[in-house]
Design an enzyme around this catalytic site. Structure first.
Site, short mmCIF file in Angstrom:
data_model
loop_
_atom_site.label_atom_id
_atom_site.label_comp_id
_atom_site.label_asym_id
_atom_site.label_seq_id
_atom_site.Cartn_x
_atom_site.Cartn_y
_atom_site.Cartn_z
N PHE A 1 -5.28 31.00 -12.14
CA PHE A 1 -4.32 30.45 -13.10
C PHE A 1 -3.34 31.53 -13.51
O PHE A 1 -3.74 32.59 -13.97
CB PHE A 1 -5.02 29.87 -14.34
CG PHE A 1 -4.04 29.21 -15.27
CD1 PHE A 1 -3.56 27.93 -15.03
CD2 PHE A 1 -3.53 29.90 -16.37
CE1 PHE A 1 -2.62 27.34 -15.87
CE2 PHE A 1 -2.58 29.32 -17.21
CZ PHE A 1 -2.14 28.03 -16.96
N ASP B 1 -3.15 40.25 -12.98
CA ASP B 1 -2.87 39.39 -14.12
C ASP B 1 -3.97 39.60 -15.15
O ASP B 1 -5.09 39.11 -14.99
CB ASP B 1 -2.81 37.92 -13.65
CG ASP B 1 -2.58 36.94 -14.80
OD1 ASP B 1 -2.74 37.33 -15.97
OD2 ASP B 1 -2.25 35.77 -14.52
N LYS C 1 -1.51 36.91 -24.24
CA LYS C 1 -2.61 36.43 -25.08
C LYS C 1 -3.01 37.40 -26.21
O LYS C 1 -2.41 37.36 -27.27
CB LYS C 1 -3.82 36.04 -24.21
CG LYS C 1 -3.54 34.77 -23.40
CD LYS C 1 -4.80 34.03 -22.97
CE LYS C 1 -4.49 32.62 -22.50
NZ LYS C 1 -4.29 32.47 -21.06
C1 LIG Z 1 -3.26 31.91 -20.21
C2 LIG Z 1 -2.98 32.59 -18.92
C3 LIG Z 1 -1.69 32.66 -18.39
C4 LIG Z 1 -0.51 31.97 -19.03
O1 LIG Z 1 -0.21 32.47 -20.28
P1 LIG Z 1 0.78 31.65 -21.26
O2 LIG Z 1 0.96 32.56 -22.42
O3 LIG Z 1 0.04 30.38 -21.60
O4 LIG Z 1 2.01 31.37 -20.51
C5 LIG Z 1 -1.50 33.39 -17.24
N1 LIG Z 1 -2.51 34.01 -16.62
C6 LIG Z 1 -3.78 33.95 -17.08
C7 LIG Z 1 -4.87 34.68 -16.37
C8 LIG Z 1 -4.07 33.23 -18.25
O5 LIG Z 1 -5.31 33.15 -18.70
#
Ligand SMILES: *Cc1c(COP(=O)(O)O)cnc(C)c1O
Length: 384
Positions: free
Chosen positions: A122, A207, A236
């Site tokens: 994701f 990420d 986050k």
């Molecule tokens: C939540 C998340 C995203 C997206 O972040 P947003 O602030 O919702 O755009 C991207 N990568 C990972 C691994 C995530 O957990």
């Protein structure tokens, strides 16, 4: 009738107040929050030092845009590069924006198009990050996606090797797949990605949007594996609830992101960065991170002891305070049962209960949560 687009499946809770690990709803009912705004409120809700930093910034300046120098951007960028393999930071407002910047930078720097990511990954909901996300259900109805995104099975080095060549701009990976089910990347696999990227001149992007900012007991989870990514993305937990994201890259990438190449109006907003600065100062003390490791180990061990033998539990895994209980089709029922007892947890994929307590969670609160989890598995025994 709601005046909102129904894009979210919401819990039937109206939260009025939050403090530390506790949420209080409209009726005054207290909940132990093991969601933390989805790994956002890592230092607990309304940490006093973060609140003070935001309040002080509110009295100075709220926004002037990136037409101006802002010292706080330099300060937070320094804090980030001091703790990461990168040398330069681009500030934005979310995880998706951080990954969007990483993908744009990778294509511009390498002059290549192909981006490799992993099944069940994701990376966000914008067009590029949705295209990077290896989940068909996230793509549904939005095609055609961006071109030249390729998905490879996670933890499968051989499959990645097959896809690697001199046309690959970047490989982007989560060190632990969060949304995909709290799946831990294995060291040889992660090392393999880095090595293949070096071999083919591709960028290695990690990420860390969910795994970063102390969540796993290190500032960034890739540190557990001794890696040195070209690009790290964060969001986050970075702002403790203020919207802020960051892309951290190595010095040689600066040339591809010259003035006018990329930007955002709100990115690096002083209020969000005041929050990020205070948050990073709390998280980055060695004793704080050591406690995250100890609390995480305790929680993981206790879970294994208390519910590990339950026939419905197929695995309990995690790192630091990012823990998944895999229990197949039962996961949503247990999440519901825990909520009724006063413990808020969330799913990760359809089969995993995900625990993301604030990193400041106390031992007493962990024990309370363990008691509720144990009880949920006892009282749901009929389904055994
Ligand atoms: C939540 C998340 C995203 C997206 O972040 P947003 O602030 O919702 O755009 C991207 N990568 C990972 C691994 C995530 O957990």
């Amino acid at each position: 009738m709601s005046a909102l687009f129904p894009t979210y499946q919401r819990l039937d809770l109206h939260i009025k107040e939050a403090s530390g690990s506790i949420l209080i709803d409209q009726q005054g009912t207290q909940y132990l929050d093991f969601i933390s705004g989805i790994a956002v409120c890592n230092v607990g809700h309304r940490h006093p030092a973060v609140q003070q930093a935001i309040e002080e910034q509110l009295k100075k300046v709220w926004h002037v845009s990136n037409l101006f120098h802002l010292d706080i951007q330099e300060e937070v960028a320094s804090l980030l590069v001091n703790h990461a393999s990168g040398d330069a930071v681009f500030f934005c407002n979310s995880g998706a924006e951080a990954n969007e910047a990483a993908i744009k930078l990778a294509r511009k720097y390498t002059k290549r198009h192909k981006i490799i990511t992993f099944a069940k990954s994701f990376h966000g909901r914008t067009f590029a990050t949705m295209s990077a996300t290896g989940q068909a259900k996230i793509h549904e109805g939005f095609g055609p996606l961006l071109q030249e995104f390729v998905y490879v099975p996670y933890n499968d080095k051989a499959a990645l090797e097959e896809e690697m060549d001199e046309t690959v701009a970047a490989v982007m990976v989560e060190v632990i797949q969060g949304e995909g089910g709290v799946v831990l990347g294995e060291t040889p696999f992660l090392e393999g990605i880095q090595k293949l990227c070096h071999q083919y001149g591709s960028l290695f992007i990690v990420d860390e949007v969910q795994t970063g900012i102390g969540r796993t007991g290190k500032i960034f989870a890739y540190e557990h594996h001794g890696l040195s990514p070209d690009i790290i993305t964060s969001a986050k937990g970075l702002g403790s609830g203020m919207p802020v994201g960051a892309m951290i890259g190595k010095a040689h990438l600066k040339a591809a992101f010259q003035a006018g190449s990329h930007g955002t109006t709100f990115g690096g907003n002083p209020i969000a960065l005041a929050s990020a600065k205070a948050t990073l100062n709390i998280i980055s003390t060695p004793s704080f991170l050591e406690e995250v490791k100890q609390k995480g180990q305790y929680l993981l061990n206790e879970l294994k002891q208390r519910i590990g033998e339950d026939t419905r539990v197929t695995d309990i895994r995690g790192k630091g305070l990012m823990i998944g209980i895999e229990c197949g089709e039962y996961a949503p029922l247990f999440i519901q049962s825990l909520k009724e007892q006063g413990l808020l947890t969330l799913g990760a994929g359809p089969h995993v209960i995900r625990l993301l307590p604030p990193l400041t969670v106390t031992e007493k609160e962990i024990n309370q949560a363990l008691g509720m989890i144990e009880k949920a598995f006892q009282t749901q025994n009929v389904m055994n």
